[in-house]
Write an enzyme that holds these catalytic residues in place. Structure first.
Site, PDB file in Angstrom:
ATOM      1  N   ASP A   7       0.867  -1.160   0.000  1.00 48.23           N
ATOM      2  CA  ASP A   7       0.000   0.000   0.000  1.00 48.23           C
ATOM      3  C   ASP A   7       0.915   1.225   0.000  1.00 48.23           C
ATOM      4  O   ASP A   7       2.121   1.106   0.240  1.00 48.23           O
ATOM      5  CB  ASP A   7      -0.908  -0.032   1.226  1.00 48.23           C
ATOM      6  CG  ASP A   7      -1.864   1.144   1.282  1.00 48.23           C
ATOM      7  OD1 ASP A   7      -2.441   1.497   0.246  1.00 48.23           O
ATOM      8  OD2 ASP A   7      -2.023   1.716   2.381  1.00 48.23           O
ATOM      9  N   ASP A   9      -0.175   5.091   0.997  1.00 45.96           N
ATOM     10  CA  ASP A   9      -0.417   6.130   1.996  1.00 45.96           C
ATOM     11  C   ASP A   9      -0.378   5.570   3.417  1.00 45.96           C
ATOM     12  O   ASP A   9      -1.059   4.585   3.727  1.00 45.96           O
ATOM     13  CB  ASP A   9      -1.770   6.788   1.739  1.00 45.96           C
ATOM     14  CG  ASP A   9      -1.835   7.431   0.357  1.00 45.96           C
ATOM     15  OD1 ASP A   9      -0.814   7.998  -0.065  1.00 45.96           O
ATOM     16  OD2 ASP A   9      -2.894   7.350  -0.291  1.00 45.96           O
TER      17      ASP A   9
END
Length: 224
Positions: A7, A9
């Site tokens: 991922d 953020d």
């Protein structure tokens, strides 16, 4: 060969690039400051709470991209990278990514944030593949102006699995092609993909993901 998925953020960077891009547009005076900031903050709070209406959010987030030529957007993004993103990329995150690249793993970022915002960030890490929500263009050509809509399935929650599997298939792979499959994420929104891989890593996890990871005996990593 192994598969390493990240991922973006609050996982590889200690901020939310989507939210920060909205703040950046406010700072440029491109959008109505009070109204846009209020909506930007509201959608971000909904995301963290697990109540985000992703369709409404994407209409909001992609609308400013449809109002400007790509060349102008690119200039803004270069400044966004220089002033907002690059200063917060940590050595720990770079080292984590590099360890997988050096091992010869197939590496990619799987993020709900749109590819216009995230592609330069992923390139800054040297990660070769990006699976992100794709903004649609007026005529379908990748270099044309954006039209404010989404192309295909958004890379969000279960959509991350569908998009990852389509990407793997495009490379002639599936989950069984790898000795191990790893996914690093901070968000409980990513539990579907975390449960799909053989090595889930809760990375800088939010409270609910941390609890879930502890219950499942998953590895927990705090980069920041």
């Amino acid at each position: 060969m192994n598969l390493a998925l990240f991922d973006l953020d609050h996982t590889l960077i200690p901020t939310d690039s989507d939210h920060e891009w909205g703040r950046f547009l406010v700072g440029l005076g491109i959008v109505d400051a009070e109204e846009y900031q209020r909506e930007n903050d509201r959608f971000y709070a909904d995301y963290k709470a697990g109540t985000l209406d992703n369709d409404k959010f994407l209409r909001f987030a992609l609308a400013p991209l449809a109002q400007r030529p790509r060349e102008e957007l690119a200039r803004w993004h270069a400044e966004f990278m220089r002033t907002v993103i690059v200063p917060v990329i940590t050595p720990q995150a770079r080292t984590l990514v590099q360890s997988h690249l050096d091992a010869g793993d197939l590496c990619g970022v799987v993020t709900a944030t749109n590819s216009f915002v995230t592609r330069p960030i992923v390139q800054a890490f040297g990660i070769p593949h990006l699976i992100a929500t794709e903004p649609a263009t007026v005529d379908g050509h990748p270099d044309s102006m954006f039209n404010g809509a989404v192309s295909g399935i958004p890379s969000f929650r279960e959509g991350k699995i569908a998009r990852t599997e389509a990407w793997l298939a495009s490379l002639g792979h599936d989950w069984s092609s790898f000795g191990s499959t790893t996914f690093y994420s901070d968000s409980f929104n990513d539990i579907p993909l975390l449960e799909k891989v053989s090595v889930p890593v809760a990375t800088n996890p939010d409270e609910r993901l941390r609890y879930h990871a502890e219950e499942r005996g998953w590895r927990i990593m705090d980069l920041f």
